[in-house]
Design a protein around this motif. Structure first.
Motif, PDB file in Angstrom:
ATOM      1  N   ARG A 202     -11.030   2.484  -1.805  1.00 40.63           N
ATOM      2  CA  ARG A 202     -10.092   2.240  -2.349  1.00 40.63           C
ATOM      3  C   ARG A 202      -8.989   2.490  -2.078  1.00 40.63           C
ATOM      4  NH1 ARG A 202     -12.470   4.261  -6.928  1.00 40.63           N
ATOM      5  NH2 ARG A 202      -9.996   5.501  -7.689  1.00 40.63           N
ATOM      6  N   LEU A 203      -8.470   3.028  -1.051  1.00 30.99           N
ATOM      7  CA  LEU A 203      -7.148   3.171  -0.887  1.00 30.99           C
ATOM      8  C   LEU A 203      -6.578   2.339   0.892  1.00 30.99           C
ATOM      9  CD1 LEU A 203      -5.804   6.259  -1.454  1.00 30.99           C
ATOM     10  CD2 LEU A 203      -5.361   4.403  -2.512  1.00 30.99           C
ATOM     11  N   LYS A 204      -7.686   3.143   1.626  1.00 31.03           N
ATOM     12  CA  LYS A 204      -8.096   1.794   2.792  1.00 31.03           C
ATOM     13  C   LYS A 204      -8.103   0.254   2.270  1.00 31.03           C
ATOM     14  CE  LYS A 204      -9.880   5.191   5.390  1.00 31.03           C
ATOM     15  NZ  LYS A 204     -10.978   6.170   6.871  1.00 31.03           N
ATOM     16  N   ALA A 205      -9.677   0.209   1.424  1.00 30.63           N
ATOM     17  CA  ALA A 205      -8.974  -1.284   0.802  1.00 30.63           C
ATOM     18  C   ALA A 205      -7.580  -2.084   0.694  1.00 30.63           C
ATOM     19  CB  ALA A 205     -10.065  -2.012   0.182  1.00 30.63           C
ATOM     20  N   LEU A 206      -6.882  -1.221  -0.253  1.00 28.32           N
ATOM     21  CA  LEU A 206      -5.548  -1.910  -0.438  1.00 28.32           C
ATOM     22  C   LEU A 206      -4.757  -2.230   0.136  1.00 28.32           C
ATOM     23  CD1 LEU A 206      -3.747  -2.022  -2.790  1.00 28.32           C
ATOM     24  CD2 LEU A 206      -2.763   0.732  -2.711  1.00 28.32           C
ATOM     25  N   SER A 207      -5.181  -0.977   1.224  1.00 29.69           N
ATOM     26  CA  SER A 207      -3.790  -1.502   2.815  1.00 29.69           C
ATOM     27  C   SER A 207      -4.223  -2.354   3.332  1.00 29.69           C
ATOM     28  CB  SER A 207      -3.637   0.236   3.508  1.00 29.69           C
ATOM     29  OG  SER A 207      -3.224   1.741   2.693  1.00 29.69           O
ATOM     30  N   ALA A 208      -5.345  -2.178   3.488  1.00 32.33           N
ATOM     31  CA  ALA A 208      -6.308  -3.869   4.395  1.00 32.33           C
ATOM     32  C   ALA A 208      -5.810  -4.880   3.917  1.00 32.33           C
ATOM     33  CB  ALA A 208      -7.787  -3.574   4.791  1.00 32.33           C
ATOM     34  N   ARG A 209      -5.004  -5.151   2.693  1.00 32.45           N
ATOM     35  CA  ARG A 209      -4.805  -6.053   2.341  1.00 32.45           C
ATOM     36  C   ARG A 209      -4.093  -7.370   2.751  1.00 32.45           C
ATOM     37  NH1 ARG A 209      -5.428  -5.165  -4.305  1.00 32.45           N
ATOM     38  NH2 ARG A 209      -7.495  -4.318  -4.482  1.00 32.45           N
ATOM     39  N   PRO A 210      -4.553  -8.386   3.557  1.00 32.17           N
ATOM     40  CA  PRO A 210      -2.982  -9.271   4.039  1.00 32.17           C
ATOM     41  C   PRO A 210      -2.394  -9.812   3.008  1.00 32.17           C
ATOM     42  CG  PRO A 210      -5.405 -10.683   3.521  1.00 32.17           C
ATOM     43  CD  PRO A 210      -5.657  -9.215   3.088  1.00 32.17           C
ATOM     44  N   GLN A 211      -1.178  -9.372   3.505  1.00 29.06           N
ATOM     45  CA  GLN A 211       0.289  -9.605   2.738  1.00 29.06           C
ATOM     46  C   GLN A 211       1.166 -11.033   3.510  1.00 29.06           C
ATOM     47  OE1 GLN A 211       2.898  -6.070   2.810  1.00 29.06           O
ATOM     48  NE2 GLN A 211       1.088  -5.309   1.844  1.00 29.06           N
ATOM     49  N   MET A 212       1.251 -12.003   2.407  1.00 26.30           N
ATOM     50  CA  MET A 212       2.302 -12.998   3.049  1.00 26.30           C
ATOM     51  C   MET A 212       3.192 -12.820   2.965  1.00 26.30           C
ATOM     52  SD  MET A 212       0.298 -15.986   1.667  1.00 26.30           S
ATOM     53  CE  MET A 212       1.856 -17.042   2.130  1.00 26.30           C
TER      54      MET A 212
ATOM     55  N   LEU B 254       0.373   2.901  -5.722  1.00 25.66           N
ATOM     56  CA  LEU B 254      -1.456   3.692  -5.696  1.00 25.66           C
ATOM     57  C   LEU B 254      -1.546   3.687  -6.960  1.00 25.66           C
ATOM     58  CD1 LEU B 254      -0.331   6.358  -3.314  1.00 25.66           C
ATOM     59  CD2 LEU B 254      -1.450   4.420  -3.150  1.00 25.66           C
ATOM     60  N   ALA B 255      -0.797   3.303  -7.830  1.00 22.60           N
ATOM     61  CA  ALA B 255      -0.879   3.870  -8.814  1.00 22.60           C
ATOM     62  C   ALA B 255      -2.392   2.652  -9.744  1.00 22.60           C
ATOM     63  CB  ALA B 255       0.252   3.918 -10.170  1.00 22.60           C
ATOM     64  N   LYS B 256      -2.568   1.357  -9.232  1.00 22.66           N
ATOM     65  CA  LYS B 256      -3.493   0.587  -9.681  1.00 22.66           C
ATOM     66  C   LYS B 256      -4.713   0.784  -9.379  1.00 22.66           C
ATOM     67  CE  LYS B 256       1.099  -3.136  -9.316  1.00 22.66           C
ATOM     68  NZ  LYS B 256       0.650  -4.119  -7.601  1.00 22.66           N
ATOM     69  N   VAL B 257      -4.793   1.270  -8.381  1.00 27.01           N
ATOM     70  CA  VAL B 257      -6.470   1.637  -7.737  1.00 27.01           C
ATOM     71  C   VAL B 257      -6.595   3.208  -7.620  1.00 27.01           C
ATOM     72  CG1 VAL B 257      -6.379  -0.074  -6.636  1.00 27.01           C
ATOM     73  CG2 VAL B 257      -4.964   1.656  -5.359  1.00 27.01           C
ATOM     74  N   ILE B 258      -5.501   4.246  -7.625  1.00 23.68           N
ATOM     75  CA  ILE B 258      -6.525   5.963  -7.963  1.00 23.68           C
ATOM     76  C   ILE B 258      -7.081   6.245  -9.470  1.00 23.68           C
ATOM     77  CG2 ILE B 258      -4.453   6.316  -6.249  1.00 23.68           C
ATOM     78  CD1 ILE B 258      -3.133   7.311  -8.386  1.00 23.68           C
ATOM     79  N   GLY B 259      -6.834   5.499 -10.379  1.00 21.50           N
ATOM     80  CA  GLY B 259      -7.634   5.770 -11.599  1.00 21.50           C
ATOM     81  C   GLY B 259      -6.908   6.702 -12.410  1.00 21.50           C
ATOM     82  N   ASN B 260      -7.512   7.360 -12.350  1.00 16.16           N
ATOM     83  CA  ASN B 260      -7.730   8.993 -13.062  1.00 16.16           C
ATOM     84  C   ASN B 260      -7.360  10.201 -11.956  1.00 16.16           C
ATOM     85  OD1 ASN B 260      -7.681   8.250 -16.288  1.00 16.16           O
ATOM     86  ND2 ASN B 260     -10.197   8.840 -15.834  1.00 16.16           N
ATOM     87  N   ALA B 261      -6.998  10.329 -11.034  1.00 15.91           N
ATOM     88  CA  ALA B 261      -7.103  11.207  -9.904  1.00 15.91           C
ATOM     89  C   ALA B 261      -5.508  11.492  -9.819  1.00 15.91           C
ATOM     90  CB  ALA B 261      -6.741  10.508  -8.425  1.00 15.91           C
ATOM     91  N   PRO B 262      -5.102  12.930  -9.641  1.00 20.58           N
ATOM     92  CA  PRO B 262      -3.540  13.715  -9.621  1.00 20.58           C
ATOM     93  C   PRO B 262      -3.121  12.671  -9.151  1.00 20.58           C
ATOM     94  CG  PRO B 262      -5.007  15.113 -10.488  1.00 20.58           C
ATOM     95  CD  PRO B 262      -6.254  13.846  -9.864  1.00 20.58           C
ATOM     96  N   LEU B 263      -1.697  12.682  -9.405  1.00 22.35           N
ATOM     97  CA  LEU B 263      -0.795  11.468  -7.930  1.00 22.35           C
ATOM     98  C   LEU B 263       0.272  12.934  -7.709  1.00 22.35           C
ATOM     99  CD1 LEU B 263      -0.020  10.023  -6.210  1.00 22.35           C
ATOM    100  CD2 LEU B 263       1.491   8.887  -7.891  1.00 22.35           C
ATOM    101  N   HIS B 264       0.496  13.294  -6.403  1.00 17.26           N
ATOM    102  CA  HIS B 264       2.107  14.873  -6.369  1.00 17.26           C
ATOM    103  C   HIS B 264       2.075  14.022  -5.092  1.00 17.26           C
ATOM    104  CE1 HIS B 264      -1.165  17.726  -8.450  1.00 17.26           C
ATOM    105  NE2 HIS B 264      -1.981  16.735  -7.235  1.00 17.26           N
ATOM    106  N   ASP B 265       3.585  14.047  -5.046  1.00 15.29           N
ATOM    107  CA  ASP B 265       4.399  13.824  -4.132  1.00 15.29           C
ATOM    108  C   ASP B 265       5.702  15.113  -3.584  1.00 15.29           C
ATOM    109  OD1 ASP B 265       7.343  12.835  -6.058  1.00 15.29           O
ATOM    110  OD2 ASP B 265       5.667  12.525  -7.257  1.00 15.29           O
ATOM    111  N   TYR B 266       6.107  15.265  -2.247  1.00 13.63           N
ATOM    112  CA  TYR B 266       6.928  15.869  -1.769  1.00 13.63           C
ATOM    113  C   TYR B 266       7.866  15.669  -0.983  1.00 13.63           C
ATOM    114  CZ  TYR B 266       3.717  19.172  -4.154  1.00 13.63           C
ATOM    115  OH  TYR B 266       3.083  19.822  -4.753  1.00 13.63           O
ATOM    116  N   VAL B 267       9.239  16.003  -0.845  1.00 12.03           N
ATOM    117  CA  VAL B 267      10.466  15.354  -0.307  1.00 12.03           C
ATOM    118  C   VAL B 267      10.439  15.920   0.299  1.00 12.03           C
ATOM    119  CG1 VAL B 267      12.646  14.725   0.517  1.00 12.03           C
ATOM    120  CG2 VAL B 267      11.227  13.954  -1.405  1.00 12.03           C
TER     121      VAL B 267
END
Length: 229
Positions: A197-207, A149-162
């Motif tokens: 942007r994040l939906k486009a990232l998830s929709a990219r086909p993978q090899m 996600l760091a490649k596409v979220i720009g300056n948006a804060p990123l929080h993570d929780y377990v």
């Protein structure tokens, strides 16, 4: 465009309240005593007021009793639902999908065969990753998702929780209050742009992994010809 919300009839609303009432009563031993107190105390005070000042206080007492019952039902049903959700796979995503406000929830963006999973949430506080499952395995999944996600979220804060009960983990019953207390950083247009942007990232086909099928391999000598150009 969003579909217009369907209107709920009075009968359906009563049925929903009855289902919540039954669910809460089965899982919370304190619900029925508290509900009885919320109803009987206003009615008792209203009865005293009726004898002192007249029948005008009777409907006021009834309304206060109904209001008290709804408040107790709301508080205790939320507690019962949180208790029932503990340990259930996917519970964090379901709770976020039912939260008020502009929360864009994508359940299970990453997972393992052992039912470990990571959910993606976009809201005014920024991008949020919620992990459920074995703490060691989900932290590895979180690391992979954060790098992606760091490649596409720009300056948006990123929080993570377990989600869990251990040290440095977030109990699921505190999920709502914790996220609501996060300071807002994104406006509506920023959330829309980030969501796209994040939906486009998830929709990219993978090899595909593994050997390339024979019918997809280039003909013999193709690489030699390309090097000779």
């Amino acid at each position: 465009m969003a579909k217009p919300q369907e209107k709920v009839s009075f009968g359906q609303r009563l049925k929903q309240i009855g289902m919540v009432f039954s669910f809460t009563a089965k899982r919370d031993k304190w619900f029925l005593p508290l509900a009885a107190g919320a109803v009987l105390i206003p009615l008792a005070l209203a009865a005293v007021a009726v004898m002192a000042w007249g029948w005008l206080w009777l409907p006021i007492g009834v309304l206060l009793a109904l209001l008290g019952l709804l408040i107790v039902l709301n508080l205790r049903s939320n507690t019962a639902m949180m208790s029932a959700a503990e340990g259930q796979p996917g519970a964090a995503a379901q709770i976020m999908e039912n939260m008020r406000g502009d929360w864009r929830v994508t359940p299970v963006v990453s997972s393992t065969t052992q039912m470990d999973m990571v959910h993606l949430v976009i809201g005014k506080p920024g991008v949020i990753l919620l992990a459920e499952g074995n703490p060691q395995r989900v932290r590895s999944l979180l690391g992979q998702e954060k790098r992606r996600l760091a490649k596409v979220i720009g300056n948006a804060p990123l929080h993570d929780y377990v989600i869990g009960q251990g040290d440095s983990e977030l109990p699921i019953r505190k999920l709502r209050t914790t996220l609501m207390r996060l300071p807002p950083h994104l406006k509506g247009k920023d959330i829309n742009a980030l969501d796209k942007r994040l939906k486009a990232l998830s929709a990219r086909p993978q090899m595909p992994k593994g050997a390339i099928p024979k019918n997809m391999r280039p003909p013999k000598g193709a690489f030699r010809q390309m090097r000779g150009r």
